[in-house]
Design an enzyme around this catalytic site. Structure first.
Site, PDB file in Angstrom:
ATOM      1  N   HIS A  89       1.395  -9.670   5.346  1.00 16.09           N
ATOM      2  CA  HIS A  89       1.870  -9.319   4.007  1.00 16.09           C
ATOM      3  C   HIS A  89       3.308  -8.844   4.136  1.00 16.09           C
ATOM      4  O   HIS A  89       3.823  -8.685   5.252  1.00 16.09           O
ATOM      5  CB  HIS A  89       0.952  -8.306   3.301  1.00 16.09           C
ATOM      6  CG  HIS A  89       0.947  -6.950   3.895  1.00 16.09           C
ATOM      7  ND1 HIS A  89       0.835  -5.802   3.141  1.00 16.09           N
ATOM      8  CD2 HIS A  89       1.059  -6.546   5.167  1.00 16.09           C
ATOM      9  CE1 HIS A  89       0.875  -4.762   3.924  1.00 16.09           C
ATOM     10  NE2 HIS A  89       0.990  -5.177   5.152  1.00 16.09           N
ATOM     11  N   ASP A 127      -0.529  -4.208  12.613  1.00 17.28           N
ATOM     12  CA  ASP A 127      -0.625  -3.615  11.278  1.00 17.28           C
ATOM     13  C   ASP A 127      -2.116  -3.443  10.991  1.00 17.28           C
ATOM     14  O   ASP A 127      -2.826  -4.414  10.745  1.00 17.28           O
ATOM     15  CB  ASP A 127       0.045  -4.578  10.286  1.00 17.28           C
ATOM     16  CG  ASP A 127      -0.206  -4.218   8.830  1.00 17.28           C
ATOM     17  OD1 ASP A 127      -1.018  -3.307   8.562  1.00 17.28           O
ATOM     18  OD2 ASP A 127       0.406  -4.864   7.962  1.00 17.28           O
ATOM     19  N   LYS A 175      -5.122   3.976   1.987  1.00 18.53           N
ATOM     20  CA  LYS A 175      -6.155   2.935   2.081  1.00 18.53           C
ATOM     21  C   LYS A 175      -7.382   3.450   2.820  1.00 18.53           C
ATOM     22  O   LYS A 175      -8.457   2.888   2.711  1.00 18.53           O
ATOM     23  CB  LYS A 175      -5.586   1.696   2.768  1.00 18.53           C
ATOM     24  CG  LYS A 175      -4.609   0.990   1.856  1.00 18.53           C
ATOM     25  CD  LYS A 175      -4.070  -0.298   2.382  1.00 18.53           C
ATOM     26  CE  LYS A 175      -3.143  -0.883   1.311  1.00 18.53           C
ATOM     27  NZ  LYS A 175      -2.275  -1.913   1.788  1.00 18.53           N
ATOM     28  N   CYS A 232       1.154  -9.540  -2.123  1.00 20.98           N
ATOM     29  CA  CYS A 232       2.315  -9.316  -1.261  1.00 20.98           C
ATOM     30  C   CYS A 232       2.231 -10.178  -0.010  1.00 20.98           C
ATOM     31  O   CYS A 232       2.592  -9.745   1.083  1.00 20.98           O
ATOM     32  CB  CYS A 232       2.474  -7.845  -0.909  1.00 20.98           C
ATOM     33  SG  CYS A 232       2.747  -6.836  -2.342  1.00 20.98           S
TER      34      CYS A 232
END
Lengths: 409, 150
Positions: free
Chosen positions: A126, A203, A229, A367
């Site tokens: 992303h 990530d 998150k 994204c």
């Protein structure tokens, strides 16, 4: 309802925000990949900090500062344990995954990436794991390369060794795709990158919420995730970096707390991780993140992972049964999200109609515009699952999709 | 279905969304602009043939949701054979319609475009409805950069 050892009814009771009506309907929240909801324990921890312990850290000689410092460093230790890092000083508090990646790009990256060098990322990324590297490459005259993705949503690893050239300075990749749910075989990729002397940044924003992560077992060099998150507060996140790498990295932002001494002429930088934490940190955020980690560990991360897999299988089956719905992303291993399109109906229209049914999903490119391009779509509808979601939530989504079909019949 | 949803997805809107008019390239176009909606990745191109201040031909291409396609389709019908000034005035009225609702606007002057009034109840969808209009304006003004609704 209970799946695989997780008492979801009890879990739901811990999340006050879920118990409300939106648009006159009970809220069905299926957008946790964008941001997770917060359990009462996290809300209480933040309120407790501001009510009893609020003070600046690492500076004061008074009791409140001592308490705040203890709470902040205690949260760091919780993150260390959560990722199974060797030492707490390998954990840097940042604003989130995006800042963590920018930090690595602008410190490690600027030090090691020069003209003609290469940065390798993947088509699954992303924007947060694309743009910082594009910026770095532009600054340094380097080239950005991509590991391709196949039609299932898996990375094509056959050509990986050729993509890892003597000029590759870093490999940055996601652990779980936020748009397709593909779980990337990070351990294998790290092994193959290390065989060529290339360090790896992972990530982990979409991974840590669903299954246990062990940075030592993965042997990755950097690992980034966001608090919000992970059912913690917004504006806090963590970067794990191997101690030797962090120690050799130049500072990121200048300011208070990242220095040992400042004279008119020269600054001596602080030790890691404080060297990368200029200014007053988000102490309450760190405390809330620590509480979120405690909460998840209390439930059992294996149980959460089993719930994720059971619910994902149910959702894929249920959505696949809706006429006109096409699921995207059939990677070998998946987690957390179901991405789909509907024949002749734009995801945005799907999202609006579902919203009126009280069902919150994400629609758009998530994204991840380059990835959408690989699949020949501008956008998808994405239902993302979390520990508090149930089969009933999925059923409400399916009922909503039948409404969508009615409107566009 | 809720009445707001029914207002948003009126028959005419659905029809134009499914079968957009003037969804084509324009031969001899002398004005053109590209518009993006970064929120959803939608993109469209508006091309016009303007002669002596009058829009003689207009078409659009690209991808978008039902609302953005319908809005673009209706727009092409509404501004054809109008002067550039009349198109600008229409832009202002439509913008007011989708942001503030039909009570605030001279709906008579808007004609068929009033079917877009339901959008005003959906703030998240205003950008979808206005993208084509912003792009039209950019095309008329000869803006060099693509238009973004952000």
């Amino acid at each position: 309802m209970s799946t695989s050892g997780l008492d979801v009814a009890r879990v739901r009771a811990d999340f006050p925000i879920l118990h409300q009506e939106v648009r006159g309907r009970p809220l069905v929240y299926l957008d946790s990949a964008a941001s997770g909801q917060k359990p009462q324990a996290v809300l209480d921890a933040i309120a407790h900090f501001y009510t009893h312990d609020n003070a600046n850290v690492h500076r004061g000689v008074h009791l409140l500062s001592e308490r705040a410092t203890e709470a902040f460093e205690g949260a760091r230790e919780k993150v260390r344990r959560f990722l199974n890092a060797r030492e707490a000083q390998e954990i840097v508090f940042v604003r989130g995954t995006t800042e963590a990646i920018n930090l690595v790009a602008q410190t490690f990256g600027r030090k090691h990436v020069g003209p003609g060098d290469e940065v390798l990322i993947t088509e699954l990324e992303h924007h947060a794991n694309i743009v910082p590297w594009q910026m770095l490459c532009e600054q340094q005259g380097a080239q950005l390369k991509y590991v391709p993705v196949d039609a299932h949503g898996d990375l094509v690893l056959e050509g990986l060794d050729a993509l890892l050239t003597p000029r590759t300075r870093i490999l940055a990749l996601t652990h779980v795709s936020n748009a397709l749910g593909t779980v990337v075989p990070v351990k294998e990729l790290v092994r193959r990158a290390h065989a060529k002397g290339v360090p790896v940044l992972v990530d982990g924003a979409q991974a840590v919420t669903h299954f246990p992560v062990d940075v030592q077992a993965l042997d990755c060099d950097f690992y980034a995730f966001s608090g919000h998150k992970l059912f913690g507060p917004m504006g806090i996140g963590a970067l794990y970096g191997k101690k030797a790498l962090l120690e050799a990295m130049p500072p990121y932002q200048g300011g208070g707390d990242m220095i040992l001494s400042v004279t008119m002429e020269k600054t001596v930088y602080n030790r890691i991780p404080h060297r990368f934490e200029a200014g007053t940190p988000d102490v309450a955020g760190a405390v809330g993140l620590g509480a979120a980690i405690d909460y998840l560990e209390g439930l059992g991360r294996e149980a959460i992972a089993a719930h994720d897999q059971a619910l994902l299988a149910y959702a894929e089956g249920a959505l696949g049964g809706v006429p006109g719905v096409r699921l995207l992303g059939h990677g070998r291993e998946r987690s957390g999200v179901v991405s789909f399109v509907m024949q002749d109906i734009h995801p945005h229209d799907i999202g609006t109609i579902l919203d009126r049914e009280g069902v919150a999903i994400r629609t758009g490119h998530h994204c991840a515009q380059p990835l959408m391009k690989c699949f020949g779509v501008a956008a998808t509808a994405r239902a993302s699952l979390a520990l508090y979601n149930t089969r009933e939530d999925v059923d409400a989504l399916v009922a909503g999709l039948h409404k969508v079909r009615e409107v566009f019949a | 279905m809720s009445s707001e949803l029914r207002d948003l997805y009126q028959e005419v809107v659905l029809d134009h969304g499914k079968r957009p008019r003037n969804f084509r390239a324009v031969e001899g176009a002398n004005h053109r602009a590209e518009g993006f909606n970064p929120l959803c990745g939608d993109q469209l191109t508006v091309a016009l043939k303007v002669e002596e201040g009058v829009i003689r031909d207009i078409g659009f291409q690209g991808q978008g949701c039902a609302i953005s396609r319908a809005s673009a389709s209706l727009m092409t019908g509404a501004v054809k054979d109008k002067t550039c000034e009349e198109a600008e005035l229409l832009f202002a009225r439509v913008h007011q319609l989708v942001t503030e609702g039909p009570a605030e606007v001279d709906t008579e002057a808007l004609g068929k475009l009033t079917v877009l009034s339901g959008v005003s109840e959906f703030p998240a969808r205003v950008k979808c409805a206005s993208l084509a209009w912003h792009t039209l304006r950019a095309a008329l003004h000869g803006a060099p950069e693509p238009v973004s609704t952000e």
